[in-house]
Design an enzyme around this catalytic site. Structure first.
Site, mmCIF file in Angstrom:
data_model
loop_
_atom_site.group_PDB
_atom_site.id
_atom_site.type_symbol
_atom_site.label_atom_id
_atom_site.label_comp_id
_atom_site.label_asym_id
_atom_site.label_seq_id
_atom_site.Cartn_x
_atom_site.Cartn_y
_atom_site.Cartn_z
ATOM 1 N N GLN A 13 0.834 -1.198 0.000
ATOM 2 C CA GLN A 13 0.000 0.000 0.000
ATOM 3 C C GLN A 13 0.873 1.255 0.000
ATOM 4 O OE1 GLN A 13 -3.602 -0.363 0.616
ATOM 5 N NE2 GLN A 13 -3.743 1.764 0.005
ATOM 6 N N PHE A 14 1.374 1.639 -1.176
ATOM 7 C CA PHE A 14 2.257 2.795 -1.251
ATOM 8 C C PHE A 14 1.566 4.084 -0.820
ATOM 9 C CE2 PHE A 14 0.211 3.348 -5.338
ATOM 10 C CZ PHE A 14 0.244 4.717 -5.558
ATOM 11 N N THR A 15 0.231 4.119 -0.888
ATOM 12 C CA THR A 15 -0.481 5.344 -0.548
ATOM 13 C C THR A 15 -0.395 5.695 0.935
ATOM 14 O OG1 THR A 15 -2.594 4.178 -0.329
ATOM 15 C CG2 THR A 15 -2.078 5.137 -2.493
#
Length: 148
Positions: free
Chosen positions: A78-80
């Site tokens: 989950q890069f966000t």
């Protein structure tokens, strides 16, 4: 490294309508990696997560760990989690690690969880995923290896 941890009764992740990972009781982890994360960050979070006492015992007190309950993990990249929303209306993702470093650390983190005796299912790194689960409690924690 950041992890949003959610206690779950059941969870699954789909990519292009195909189930890629599924667990029963356990934890859903949304995992974000930043540029300076190392194996030390992953080791710290993995150890903490599998031993964190957030499952209820027979007296309905949070006294049991994932290992105690023999639960599983659904781990989702989950890069966000490293989105910066301070300026403007569109998040800036400059703090998120580049894909080559992120996937190396994400894979290392999941391997570490497995080495600690936990069953781990994952999504597909970099893919658009549909994640669904039943949050148990609800219990949701945010963990950051930089708070060591």
């Amino acid at each position: 490294m950041k992890v949003v941890l959610q206690r779950s009764k059941e969870a699954k992740v789909l990519v292009d309508s195909e189930v890629k990972g599924r667990i029963d009781k356990g934890l859903v982890l949304l995992v974000g990696v930043t540029h300076e994360d190392t194996e030390k960050d992953a080791d710290y979070l993995a150890e903490k997560i599998v031993n964190l006492r957030i499952f209820e015992d027979e007296n309905e007190k949070m006294n049991l760990s994932l290992k105690d309950t023999e639960g599983s993990i659904l781990s989702i990249s989950q890069f966000t989690l490293y989105g910066d929303t301070k300026k403007g209306r569109r998040p800036n993702f400059m703090d998120a690690a580049k894909p080559d470093h992120a996937i190396t650390m994400y894979d290392y983190f999941n391997d570490k969880l497995k080495s600690l005796g936990v069953h781990v299912e994952t999504g597909v790194f970099g893919a658009m995923m549909d994640v669904s689960f039943t949050n148990d409690g609800p219990v949701t924690l945010i963990m950051d290896s930089k708070s060591l």
